[in-house]
Design an enzyme around this catalytic site. Structure first.
Site, PDB file in Angstrom:
ATOM      1  N   SER A 255      36.148  21.509   8.869  1.00 43.76           N
ATOM      2  CA  SER A 255      35.403  20.905   7.759  1.00 43.76           C
ATOM      3  C   SER A 255      34.547  19.767   8.297  1.00 43.76           C
ATOM      4  CB  SER A 255      36.368  20.376   6.702  1.00 43.76           C
ATOM      5  OG  SER A 255      36.883  19.141   7.139  1.00 43.76           O
ATOM      6  N   LYS A 256      33.776  19.204   7.408  1.00 47.26           N
ATOM      7  CA  LYS A 256      32.859  18.102   7.739  1.00 47.26           C
ATOM      8  C   LYS A 256      33.568  16.927   8.413  1.00 47.26           C
ATOM      9  CE  LYS A 256      29.006  19.458   5.733  1.00 47.26           C
ATOM     10  NZ  LYS A 256      28.147  20.002   6.772  1.00 47.26           N
ATOM     11  N   ARG A 257      34.878  16.824   8.151  1.00 45.80           N
ATOM     12  CA  ARG A 257      35.609  15.678   8.718  1.00 45.80           C
ATOM     13  C   ARG A 257      35.409  15.587  10.224  1.00 45.80           C
ATOM     14  NH1 ARG A 257      39.638  17.888   5.693  1.00 45.80           N
ATOM     15  NH2 ARG A 257      40.367  18.909   7.574  1.00 45.80           N
ATOM     16  N   GLY A 259      32.819  17.023  11.934  1.00 47.22           N
ATOM     17  CA  GLY A 259      31.435  17.223  12.384  1.00 47.22           C
ATOM     18  C   GLY A 259      30.750  18.378  11.674  1.00 47.22           C
ATOM     19  N   GLU A 265      23.079  23.149  10.800  1.00 45.62           N
ATOM     20  CA  GLU A 265      23.319  21.796  11.328  1.00 45.62           C
ATOM     21  C   GLU A 265      23.317  21.801  12.851  1.00 45.62           C
ATOM     22  OE1 GLU A 265      26.407  19.282   8.873  1.00 45.62           O
ATOM     23  OE2 GLU A 265      26.836  21.417   8.671  1.00 45.62           O
TER      24      GLU A 265
END
Ligand code: GLU
Length: 490
Positions: A255-257, A259, A265
């Site tokens: 997840s975004k946690r 990166g 992206e």
């Protein structure tokens, strides 16, 4: 009768595989990896790759997202032979399948209200048992169903799940059994007439004659339902392969946690598509040796499903950066440069032509082994196109105390300027000769010269830098730096 499944099987082509993303956001690296394994299957065994967009959740899908997914796949190098097909185009066909199942007695109309279902669920919970529809509710008789439908009562269509164990031989996990008591009847058509995912996906896999369904592990629990539907619809059951989750460095679902998570992206950070393809393909598959850089062509030649790993894989961002560095250094320059273009634009070096363009290629070639991303490479390249270099007095503190340095740099500029050929060997000879003449070590001139030319303490071999910088810019920067040292030093 087909023989009892025993374990993973070797495959033969030609295959018909599909990648079936829901267009509810960017192409996630998990989805990209699923697409990559389908690509490797199709490319290695021959056959057809179908791109199907599962857009039945209309509220969450839109055209821009579909385009984004296609662009993401194209960018990473996954090619499809058919599609993009839209699942929503098949809704009438899906409804028709539901009607056929009802007629054959393999599905039935369900008039239970959400309240009734909730109540039954809570009652099961109180008794500490798992709610199973078919243990609690009797389906209505066909006559009763007809009467209530004619009276306009809303109803869903529920599939009558056969009361038997379901077994599959999964390409990744080997034999997987789903005991009959864990299975239940399930909705295939909602009361508003819309097909559920289970019905649509199976109808579409039948329609496109999918031979293999390779998808994320999160769909494993759906698979017995799908097997039930394939059989009830009289279609061959494809071979399934469920790919393990991708974990972040925190060992939780990526997840975004930790990166970036979408292909876009990574592209915007300056990763090469070849590197991301490589890194994702090796996340859960390895040909059996420790090779970490393997171009797509080689993977295709060596791909076997037997070596797909069932264990969850940790996405190693450092390794991705390293792999990216390997591709940046190793790709033919003419292949690398188009990928660099958007990043050059960002730093004001876009659209260079003629001699500047040629110079840019030389600069990129000089710097590419030192950069980890395309963005970094573009940032390094800027220094070679500046009219004036900005000097940070703090960075230059060590040079400011050397009173003779400005004059020495001017003498160096004169010697460089007098060279017939502005090339590495001659440049090095001149600098070393001057160092000897003035009685200092070569480093005493090398470090300030690098600072003069690039504004930075680190970089490739100085003489390569000077040669690539060129005569005119080198003389200008050396003279300007000498002036800067004089004015800052006083
Ligand atoms: N649309 C599903 C997803 O995006 C995939 C369904 C499938 O591959 O069967 O997770």
């Amino acid at each position: 009768m087909s023989p009892e499944p025993t374990g993973k099987t070797a495959l033969e082509g030609p295959v018909r595989v599909r990648f079936a993303p829901s267009p509810t956001g960017f192409l996630h690296v998990g989805g990209a990896r699923t697409a990559i394994y389908n690509d490797l299957l199709r490319q290695s065994l021959g056959g057809t790759f179908v791109l199907r967009i599962e857009d039945t959740d209309r509220e969450r899908s839109n055209q821009a997202m579909i385009e984004q997914i296609c662009q993401g796949l194209e960018w990473i190098g996954v090619e499809w032979d058919e599609g993009p097909l839209l699942q929503s185009d098949g809704v009438e066909r899906h409804r028709e399948a539901a009607r056929r199942l009802v007629e054959a007695g393999q599905a039935y109309y369900c008039f239970r209200t959400p309240e009734e279902l909730d109540e039954a669920r809570q009652a099961a919970e109180k008794r500490g048992v798992i709610f199973r529809y078919r243990e609690v509710f009797e389906p209505p008789s066909p006559a009763e169903a007809e009467r209530r439908r004619a009276a306009g009562e809303p109803c869903a269509v529920r599939f009558r799940m056969p009361e038997e164990d379901i077994r599959i031989v999964d390409l990744v996990r080997g034999e997987v059994a789903f005991p009959a008591e864990s299975l239940d009847d399930f909705i295939i058509l909602r009361s508003d007439g819309s097909p559920t995912y289970h019905l649509s996906v199976v109808c579409d896999d039948i329609e496109m004659a999918a031979t293999h369904v390779v998808r994320g592990e999160d769909h494993l629990s759906n698979t017995p339902k799908h097997v039930g539907l394939f059989r009830a619809l009289g279609a061959p059951v494809p071979t399934f392969g469920h790919l393990p989750l991708i974990l972040g460095s925190d060992r939780k679902r990526l997840s975004k946690r930790t990166g970036a998570t979408s292909v876009e992206e990574f592209r915007d950070q300056g990763l090469l598509p070849q590197a991301l393809y490589n890194a994702l393909a090796l996340l859960g598959w390895s040909p059996g040796d420790d090779l970490e850089v393997m171009p797509r062509e080689e993977m295709i030649a060596r791909f076997t499903v037997e070596r797909l790993n069932a264990a969850a894989a940790v996405f190693d961002r450092d390794k991705l950066a390293w792999i990216n560095g390997q591709y940046m250094s190793g790709l033919p320059l003419e292949e690398l440069l188009p990928h660099l273009e958007p990043f050059l634009e960002e730093v004001g070096l876009g659209g260079l032509e003629g001699a500047s363009r040629e110079r840019l290629a030389v600069v990129a070639d000089l710097l590419r082994t030192r950069a980890h991303t395309l963005r970094e490479l573009a940032a390094f390249a800027v220094a070679y196109f500046k009219e004036r270099v900005a000097y940070d007095p703090e960075e230059c503190a060590k040079f400011l105390g050397q009173d003779d340095l400005p004059a020495q740099l001017e003498r160096l500029a004169a010697r460089f300027g007098a060279l017939e050929a502005f090339e590495v060997e001659g440049l090095e000879r001149e600098l070393r000769a001057l160092a000897e003449e003035v009685g200092v070590k070569a480093g005493v001139l090398i470090h300030p010269t690098r600072m003069a030319l690039t504004g930075s303490k680190a970089g490739p071999s100085l003489f390569d830098v000077v040669a690539v910088m060129g005569r005119e810019a080198t003389l200008r920067h050396l003279t300007n730096f000498a002036a800067f040292l004089r004015s800052a030093g006083t």
